[in-house]
Design a protein around this motif. Structure first.
Motif, PDB file in Angstrom:
ATOM      1  N   THR A   1       0.821  -1.218   0.000  1.00  0.00           N
ATOM      2  CA  THR A   1       0.000   0.000   0.000  1.00  0.00           C
ATOM      3  C   THR A   1       0.854   1.267   0.000  1.00  0.00           C
ATOM      4  O   THR A   1       2.021   1.237   0.416  1.00  0.00           O
ATOM      5  CB  THR A   1      -0.912   0.034   1.246  1.00  0.00           C
ATOM      6  OG1 THR A   1      -0.085   0.202   2.410  1.00  0.00           O
ATOM      7  CG2 THR A   1      -1.766  -1.231   1.364  1.00  0.00           C
ATOM      8  N   PRO A   2       0.251   2.393  -0.402  1.00  0.00           N
ATOM      9  CA  PRO A   2       0.962   3.676  -0.300  1.00  0.00           C
ATOM     10  C   PRO A   2       1.346   3.999   1.149  1.00  0.00           C
ATOM     11  O   PRO A   2       2.400   4.580   1.400  1.00  0.00           O
ATOM     12  CB  PRO A   2      -0.047   4.691  -0.838  1.00  0.00           C
ATOM     13  CG  PRO A   2      -0.973   3.900  -1.701  1.00  0.00           C
ATOM     14  CD  PRO A   2      -1.045   2.542  -1.088  1.00  0.00           C
ATOM     15  N   GLN A   3       0.503   3.613   2.096  1.00  0.00           N
ATOM     16  CA  GLN A   3       0.791   3.862   3.509  1.00  0.00           C
ATOM     17  C   GLN A   3       2.048   3.099   3.961  1.00  0.00           C
ATOM     18  O   GLN A   3       2.818   3.602   4.783  1.00  0.00           O
ATOM     19  CB  GLN A   3      -0.406   3.461   4.384  1.00  0.00           C
ATOM     20  CG  GLN A   3      -1.645   4.295   4.155  1.00  0.00           C
ATOM     21  CD  GLN A   3      -2.460   3.880   2.922  1.00  0.00           C
ATOM     22  OE1 GLN A   3      -2.241   2.830   2.319  1.00  0.00           O
ATOM     23  NE2 GLN A   3      -3.389   4.739   2.533  1.00  0.00           N
ATOM     24  N   GLU A   4       2.252   1.905   3.404  1.00  0.00           N
ATOM     25  CA  GLU A   4       3.453   1.145   3.741  1.00  0.00           C
ATOM     26  C   GLU A   4       4.704   1.792   3.162  1.00  0.00           C
ATOM     27  O   GLU A   4       5.779   1.710   3.762  1.00  0.00           O
ATOM     28  CB  GLU A   4       3.320  -0.307   3.267  1.00  0.00           C
ATOM     29  CG  GLU A   4       2.344  -1.111   4.099  1.00  0.00           C
ATOM     30  CD  GLU A   4       2.144  -2.508   3.558  1.00  0.00           C
ATOM     31  OE1 GLU A   4       2.361  -3.455   4.324  1.00  0.00           O
ATOM     32  OE2 GLU A   4       1.776  -2.646   2.370  1.00  0.00           O
TER      33      GLU A   4
ATOM     34  N   ASP B   1       5.061   5.078   2.878  1.00  0.00           N
ATOM     35  CA  ASP B   1       5.315   6.176   3.817  1.00  0.00           C
ATOM     36  C   ASP B   1       5.938   5.673   5.114  1.00  0.00           C
ATOM     37  O   ASP B   1       6.890   6.268   5.631  1.00  0.00           O
ATOM     38  CB  ASP B   1       4.010   6.916   4.123  1.00  0.00           C
ATOM     39  CG  ASP B   1       3.458   7.657   2.918  1.00  0.00           C
ATOM     40  OD1 ASP B   1       4.174   7.820   1.912  1.00  0.00           O
ATOM     41  OD2 ASP B   1       2.277   8.074   2.984  1.00  0.00           O
ATOM     42  N   ALA B   2       5.415   4.565   5.648  1.00  0.00           N
ATOM     43  CA  ALA B   2       5.940   4.008   6.897  1.00  0.00           C
ATOM     44  C   ALA B   2       7.374   3.533   6.716  1.00  0.00           C
ATOM     45  O   ALA B   2       8.220   3.718   7.598  1.00  0.00           O
ATOM     46  CB  ALA B   2       5.044   2.869   7.385  1.00  0.00           C
TER      47      ALA B   2
ATOM     48  N   GLU C   1       9.643   6.585   6.763  1.00  0.00           N
ATOM     49  CA  GLU C   1       9.803   7.085   8.131  1.00  0.00           C
ATOM     50  C   GLU C   1      10.767   6.202   8.931  1.00  0.00           C
ATOM     51  O   GLU C   1      11.607   6.702   9.671  1.00  0.00           O
ATOM     52  CB  GLU C   1       8.448   7.172   8.832  1.00  0.00           C
ATOM     53  CG  GLU C   1       7.549   8.275   8.296  1.00  0.00           C
ATOM     54  CD  GLU C   1       8.183   9.652   8.369  1.00  0.00           C
ATOM     55  OE1 GLU C   1       8.780   9.998   9.417  1.00  0.00           O
ATOM     56  OE2 GLU C   1       8.096  10.404   7.370  1.00  0.00           O
TER      57      GLU C   1
ATOM     58  N   ARG D   1       3.432   4.948  -5.589  1.00  0.00           N
ATOM     59  CA  ARG D   1       4.126   5.768  -4.599  1.00  0.00           C
ATOM     60  C   ARG D   1       5.462   5.093  -4.299  1.00  0.00           C
ATOM     61  O   ARG D   1       5.518   3.873  -4.123  1.00  0.00           O
ATOM     62  CB  ARG D   1       3.263   5.850  -3.348  1.00  0.00           C
ATOM     63  CG  ARG D   1       3.636   6.897  -2.373  1.00  0.00           C
ATOM     64  CD  ARG D   1       2.495   7.068  -1.357  1.00  0.00           C
ATOM     65  NE  ARG D   1       2.807   8.107  -0.420  1.00  0.00           N
ATOM     66  CZ  ARG D   1       2.597   9.398  -0.626  1.00  0.00           C
ATOM     67  NH1 ARG D   1       2.067   9.800  -1.765  1.00  0.00           N
ATOM     68  NH2 ARG D   1       2.920  10.288   0.291  1.00  0.00           N
TER      69      ARG D   1
ATOM     70  N   ASN E   1       4.883   0.759  -4.109  1.00  0.00           N
ATOM     71  CA  ASN E   1       3.674  -0.059  -4.050  1.00  0.00           C
ATOM     72  C   ASN E   1       3.240  -0.475  -5.459  1.00  0.00           C
ATOM     73  O   ASN E   1       2.066  -0.563  -5.759  1.00  0.00           O
ATOM     74  CB  ASN E   1       2.544   0.668  -3.309  1.00  0.00           C
ATOM     75  CG  ASN E   1       1.998   1.856  -4.072  1.00  0.00           C
ATOM     76  OD1 ASN E   1       2.760   2.676  -4.575  1.00  0.00           O
ATOM     77  ND2 ASN E   1       0.684   1.963  -4.157  1.00  0.00           N
TER      78      ASN E   1
END
Length: 143
Positions: free
Chosen positions: A77-80, A82-83, A86, A110, A126
């Motif tokens: 996912t896109p959230q992964e 970003d994580a 970070e 992403r 992703n």
């Protein structure tokens, strides 16, 4: 036309590191890759499946690569993405990550890049699991 080498699959690629043990921590703790050392001067990096990287310790500084010469790791996912970025930023000093690129979005994918302690480049994205299957079905770009 008959291929000169009638192969059945790609088996591995090769990258360099200065020291297997130091680099191994980065590959396992940051990139989440499995690692085994069949030789003192080499380790296999693996994430399941039939393909791996062989990381060869050359004992001296490795030759820097350009960012276009990179290995890509896929997350769901896109959230992964970003994580992962970070986490890379947080672990950058400990794992001597040279550079962490900004988040980029292209065609709904992403991603970001990072330049590891051995001057190898990695991309975390992703991209869909069928990205390369689809590319080969579409064929060459014309024009």
């Amino acid at each position: 036309m008959t291929a000169l080498v009638p192969n059945t699959r790609l088996s591995h690629g090769t990258i360099e590191c200065k020291d297997c043990l130091t680099s191994r921590r980065f590959y396992q703790d940051v990139l989440g890759l499995g690692s085994v050392r069949p030789l003192l001067a080499a380790q296999y990096l693996w994430n399941g499946g039939p393909w791996s990287l062989v990381c060869v310790a050359i004992g001296v500084d490795t030759k820097p690569q350009g960012v276009e010469n990179r290995f890509c790791l896929r997350v769901e996912t896109p959230q992964e993405v970003d994580a992962a970025r970070e986490t890379a930023l947080r672990l950058q000093p400990e794992h001597r990550i040279r550079e962490i690129g900004p988040i980029e979005v292209k065609d709904g994918v992403r991603s970001f890049t990072l330049h590891d302690l051995d001057a190898n480049w990695w991309e975390i994205s992703n991209t869909s699991g069928s990205h390369y299957d689809e590319a080969f079905l579409r064929g060459d770009v014309t024009g």
